[in-house]
Design a protein around this motif. Structure first.
Motif, PDB file in Angstrom:
ATOM      1  N   SER A 144       0.817  -1.209   0.000  1.00 13.61           N
ATOM      2  CA  SER A 144       0.000   0.000   0.000  1.00 13.61           C
ATOM      3  C   SER A 144       0.853   1.262   0.000  1.00 13.61           C
ATOM      4  O   SER A 144       0.449   2.295  -0.540  1.00 13.61           O
ATOM      5  CB  SER A 144      -0.926   0.018   1.220  1.00 13.61           C
ATOM      6  OG  SER A 144      -1.848  -1.040   1.160  1.00 13.61           O
ATOM      7  N   SER A 200      -8.736   6.267  -2.423  1.00  9.56           N
ATOM      8  CA  SER A 200      -8.680   4.823  -2.557  1.00  9.56           C
ATOM      9  C   SER A 200      -7.745   4.440  -3.700  1.00  9.56           C
ATOM     10  O   SER A 200      -7.633   5.156  -4.690  1.00  9.56           O
ATOM     11  CB  SER A 200     -10.081   4.252  -2.819  1.00  9.56           C
ATOM     12  OG  SER A 200     -10.597   4.767  -4.026  1.00  9.56           O
ATOM     13  N   ILE A 201      -7.073   3.322  -3.546  1.00 10.88           N
ATOM     14  CA  ILE A 201      -6.190   2.813  -4.582  1.00 10.88           C
ATOM     15  C   ILE A 201      -6.642   1.412  -4.971  1.00 10.88           C
ATOM     16  O   ILE A 201      -7.377   0.752  -4.231  1.00 10.88           O
ATOM     17  CB  ILE A 201      -4.719   2.783  -4.111  1.00 10.88           C
ATOM     18  CG1 ILE A 201      -4.571   1.903  -2.872  1.00 10.88           C
ATOM     19  CG2 ILE A 201      -4.193   4.180  -3.865  1.00 10.88           C
ATOM     20  CD1 ILE A 201      -3.143   1.706  -2.419  1.00 10.88           C
ATOM     21  N   LYS A 202      -6.213   0.972  -6.099  1.00 11.38           N
ATOM     22  CA  LYS A 202      -6.597  -0.340  -6.598  1.00 11.38           C
ATOM     23  C   LYS A 202      -5.921  -1.439  -5.791  1.00 11.38           C
ATOM     24  O   LYS A 202      -4.722  -1.391  -5.528  1.00 11.38           O
ATOM     25  CB  LYS A 202      -6.205  -0.451  -8.073  1.00 11.38           C
ATOM     26  CG  LYS A 202      -6.620  -1.750  -8.733  1.00 11.38           C
ATOM     27  CD  LYS A 202      -6.197  -1.759 -10.196  1.00 11.38           C
ATOM     28  CE  LYS A 202      -6.572  -3.066 -10.880  1.00 11.38           C
ATOM     29  NZ  LYS A 202      -6.128  -3.074 -12.304  1.00 11.38           N
ATOM     30  N   PHE A 203      -6.695  -2.434  -5.386  1.00 16.18           N
ATOM     31  CA  PHE A 203      -6.158  -3.592  -4.669  1.00 16.18           C
ATOM     32  C   PHE A 203      -5.639  -4.584  -5.704  1.00 16.18           C
ATOM     33  O   PHE A 203      -6.393  -5.073  -6.553  1.00 16.18           O
ATOM     34  CB  PHE A 203      -7.240  -4.240  -3.802  1.00 16.18           C
ATOM     35  CG  PHE A 203      -6.708  -5.299  -2.869  1.00 16.18           C
ATOM     36  CD1 PHE A 203      -6.208  -4.958  -1.627  1.00 16.18           C
ATOM     37  CD2 PHE A 203      -6.709  -6.644  -3.247  1.00 16.18           C
ATOM     38  CE1 PHE A 203      -5.721  -5.933  -0.762  1.00 16.18           C
ATOM     39  CE2 PHE A 203      -6.227  -7.617  -2.400  1.00 16.18           C
ATOM     40  CZ  PHE A 203      -5.728  -7.257  -1.145  1.00 16.18           C
ATOM     41  N   THR A 204      -4.360  -4.884  -5.647  1.00 19.61           N
ATOM     42  CA  THR A 204      -3.731  -5.726  -6.661  1.00 19.61           C
ATOM     43  C   THR A 204      -3.240  -7.035  -6.048  1.00 19.61           C
ATOM     44  O   THR A 204      -3.300  -7.242  -4.834  1.00 19.61           O
ATOM     45  CB  THR A 204      -2.541  -4.990  -7.294  1.00 19.61           C
ATOM     46  OG1 THR A 204      -1.495  -4.866  -6.316  1.00 19.61           O
ATOM     47  CG2 THR A 204      -2.953  -3.610  -7.789  1.00 19.61           C
ATOM     48  N   HIS A 207      -0.777  -6.536  -3.268  1.00 21.84           N
ATOM     49  CA  HIS A 207      -1.382  -6.306  -1.955  1.00 21.84           C
ATOM     50  C   HIS A 207      -1.784  -7.635  -1.315  1.00 21.84           C
ATOM     51  O   HIS A 207      -1.544  -7.860  -0.125  1.00 21.84           O
ATOM     52  CB  HIS A 207      -2.617  -5.408  -2.078  1.00 21.84           C
ATOM     53  CG  HIS A 207      -2.335  -4.006  -2.505  1.00 21.84           C
ATOM     54  ND1 HIS A 207      -2.144  -3.656  -3.810  1.00 21.84           N
ATOM     55  CD2 HIS A 207      -2.197  -2.867  -1.781  1.00 21.84           C
ATOM     56  CE1 HIS A 207      -1.912  -2.354  -3.896  1.00 21.84           C
ATOM     57  NE2 HIS A 207      -1.934  -1.856  -2.674  1.00 21.84           N
ATOM     58  N   GLY A 360      -9.646  10.348  -9.387  1.00 23.05           N
ATOM     59  CA  GLY A 360      -9.738   8.974  -9.862  1.00 23.05           C
ATOM     60  C   GLY A 360      -8.997   8.802 -11.176  1.00 23.05           C
ATOM     61  O   GLY A 360      -8.344   7.785 -11.413  1.00 23.05           O
ATOM     62  N   ALA A 364      -5.808   6.408 -11.895  1.00 24.81           N
ATOM     63  CA  ALA A 364      -5.819   5.444 -12.986  1.00 24.81           C
ATOM     64  C   ALA A 364      -4.562   5.565 -13.824  1.00 24.81           C
ATOM     65  O   ALA A 364      -3.941   4.575 -14.203  1.00 24.81           O
ATOM     66  CB  ALA A 364      -7.058   5.651 -13.861  1.00 24.81           C
ATOM     67  N   ASP A 367      -1.703   4.064 -11.862  1.00 20.83           N
ATOM     68  CA  ASP A 367      -1.722   2.607 -11.895  1.00 20.83           C
ATOM     69  C   ASP A 367      -1.175   2.091 -13.228  1.00 20.83           C
ATOM     70  O   ASP A 367      -0.446   1.104 -13.267  1.00 20.83           O
ATOM     71  CB  ASP A 367      -3.148   2.079 -11.697  1.00 20.83           C
ATOM     72  CG  ASP A 367      -3.616   2.235 -10.264  1.00 20.83           C
ATOM     73  OD1 ASP A 367      -2.740   2.350  -9.385  1.00 20.83           O
ATOM     74  OD2 ASP A 367      -4.828   2.267 -10.024  1.00 20.83           O
ATOM     75  N   GLU A 368      -1.505   2.792 -14.318  1.00 17.58           N
ATOM     76  CA  GLU A 368      -0.989   2.379 -15.611  1.00 17.58           C
ATOM     77  C   GLU A 368       0.519   2.480 -15.656  1.00 17.58           C
ATOM     78  O   GLU A 368       1.213   1.623 -16.192  1.00 17.58           O
ATOM     79  CB  GLU A 368      -1.604   3.251 -16.713  1.00 17.58           C
ATOM     80  CG  GLU A 368      -3.093   2.996 -16.930  1.00 17.58           C
ATOM     81  CD  GLU A 368      -3.686   4.002 -17.900  1.00 17.58           C
ATOM     82  OE1 GLU A 368      -2.909   4.781 -18.463  1.00 17.58           O
ATOM     83  OE2 GLU A 368      -4.910   3.989 -18.099  1.00 17.58           O
ATOM     84  N   ASN A 371       2.305  -0.433 -13.810  1.00 15.43           N
ATOM     85  CA  ASN A 371       2.226  -1.790 -14.366  1.00 15.43           C
ATOM     86  C   ASN A 371       3.299  -2.030 -15.419  1.00 15.43           C
ATOM     87  O   ASN A 371       3.790  -1.114 -16.019  1.00 15.43           O
ATOM     88  CB  ASN A 371       0.835  -2.024 -14.991  1.00 15.43           C
ATOM     89  CG  ASN A 371      -0.232  -2.061 -13.926  1.00 15.43           C
ATOM     90  OD1 ASN A 371       0.034  -2.433 -12.793  1.00 15.43           O
ATOM     91  ND2 ASN A 371      -1.450  -1.675 -14.286  1.00 15.43           N
TER      92      ASN A 371
END
Length: 371
Positions: A144, A200-204, A207, A360, A364, A367-368, A371
């Motif tokens: 996190s 909030s962040i993306k749960f991957t 995590h 948001g 996004a 997050d891109e 990855n």
């Protein structure tokens, strides 16, 4: 409130509103708001234009992993040693404070280095090693931390995306002696819980792997050595983010404190007005950097987040005219003391920027990039 201060650097004008330290309480009880970009991008461009060899300092530091493994082994050894020691004893507390808190602060900041991919060449390897590094903290944290910390760098001061900033509720309820003492004592909880209430962040899968690995380690440790031994880990983590000398960096890095809570004059460098960084980021060059991966070189770190801790002093030495004029923190212990007991130091003393995009969308994009 005082009129905005305008500084001009060549073709760029900065506007920054800064109330005086002795301004009425109604004026002080508000964050510093600015419409300007954070100062590190401009200084990075200036330094790169003048010193092209700075790029040679970037990159991972392979030897860091060996230091981290030694600290993890030390923490596990002390926890094992305390397996039959009462938790409510001076021996337990002193070892947790002196060795445990100092070591876990180094663990926190090793995860910080890993969040910038500065231990291994491949980002995935940094993520995996961060999960291993997380072991002495006692709770899953590393997965996190990285996305939230990247937001702190990319959108420093953004009211929604920079979760290092205190909330308005913290400013209202904690800007008094008892509130500041509580905040300084329980900093670790604010930094751990605040992000969940703001962004909030993306749960991957990283995590999930972090949670599973930590829970499995905790279970095996408790079954093997008992709860007294295990509690050394979370107690060390709490003390590392409490009234501990190394914990002073949490406040020292970005709070506008003491004499810095005043307008500053511009500096003249090479015939051009260079504005010192708005009172938004502060460096510390004292001996505690030896225990904290040079995190005190904080202006340098924000200017070049992909320079490893071992080379930050070289960056400062390479471009001294950019860093020596900037405000500095002389003592992390002094910061903790003055933050709590000096009336001019409040939780309001942070620089904020209005979020101009849908956060948001920003996340996004982040997050891109990850990855």
């Amino acid at each position: 409130m005082d009129a905005p201060i305008k500084h001009r650097h060549c073709d760029t004008t900065f506007t920054f509103s800064t109330p005086q330290a002795d301004a009425p309480i109604e004026v002080l009880n508000e964050f510093y708001w600015t419409n300007d970009l954070e100062p590190h991008v401009m200084r990075r461009k200036q330094i790169l234009a003048k010193y092209k060899d700075v790029t040679k300092l970037t990159g991972w530091e392979p030897k860091t992993k060996w230091y981290v493994m030694a600290i993890v082994a030390l923490q596990c050894s002390v926890a094992y040693y305390l397996r039959n020691t009462p938790v409510l004893s001076w021996k337990y507390f002193l070892l947790a404070y002196i060795i445990g808190a100092t070591s876990n602060q180094a663990i926190f900041l090793a995860i910080h280095e890993l969040s910038h991919n500065l231990l291994f060449k491949k980002p995935f390897h940094n993520k995996l090693f961060a999960i291993f590094t997380n072991i002495p903290i006692g709770i899953p944290y590393s997965a996190s931390f990285q996305p939230y910390h990247q937001l702190h760098h990319k959108f420093m001061g953004d009211e929604y995306l920079d979760t290092d900033l205190p909330t308005r509720y913290e400013g209202i309820f904690l800007s008094n002696l008892l509130g500041k003492a509580f905040f300084a004592t329980c900093q670790i909880f604010f930094y751990a819980l605040r992000p969940m209430f703001i962004t909030s962040i993306k749960f991957t899968y990283i995590h999930l792997l972090n949670v599973i690995s930590q829970v499995l380690f905790d279970y095996i440790w408790i079954q093997s050595f008992g709860i007294k031994s295990f509690l050394y880990f979370p107690i060390s983590s709490f003390l590392a983010g409490s009234l501990h000398p190394c914990a002073g960096h949490f406040i020292a890095e970005h709070y506008v404190l003491n004499e810095n809570n005043r307008p500053r004059n511009s500096e003249i460098i090479d015939g051009c007005n260079i504005i010192p960084a708005p009172p938004e980021t502060y460096s510390y060059y004292g001996s505690l950097n030896l225990l904290t991966w040079n995190v005190g070189y904080h202006n340098e770190h924000h200017d070049f987040p992909y320079i490893a801790w071992t080379k930050l002093p070289a960056l400062r030495a390479m471009a001294p005219e950019f860093y020596e004029p900037l405000p500095q923190v002389k003592s992390w212990c002094g910061v903790l003391w003055s933050f709590v007991f000096d009336d001019v130091n409040l939780l309001w003393n942070r620089v904020k920027r209005q979020g101009k995009e849908k956060h948001g969308h920003k996340i996004a994009k982040l997050d891109e990039n990850q990855n």
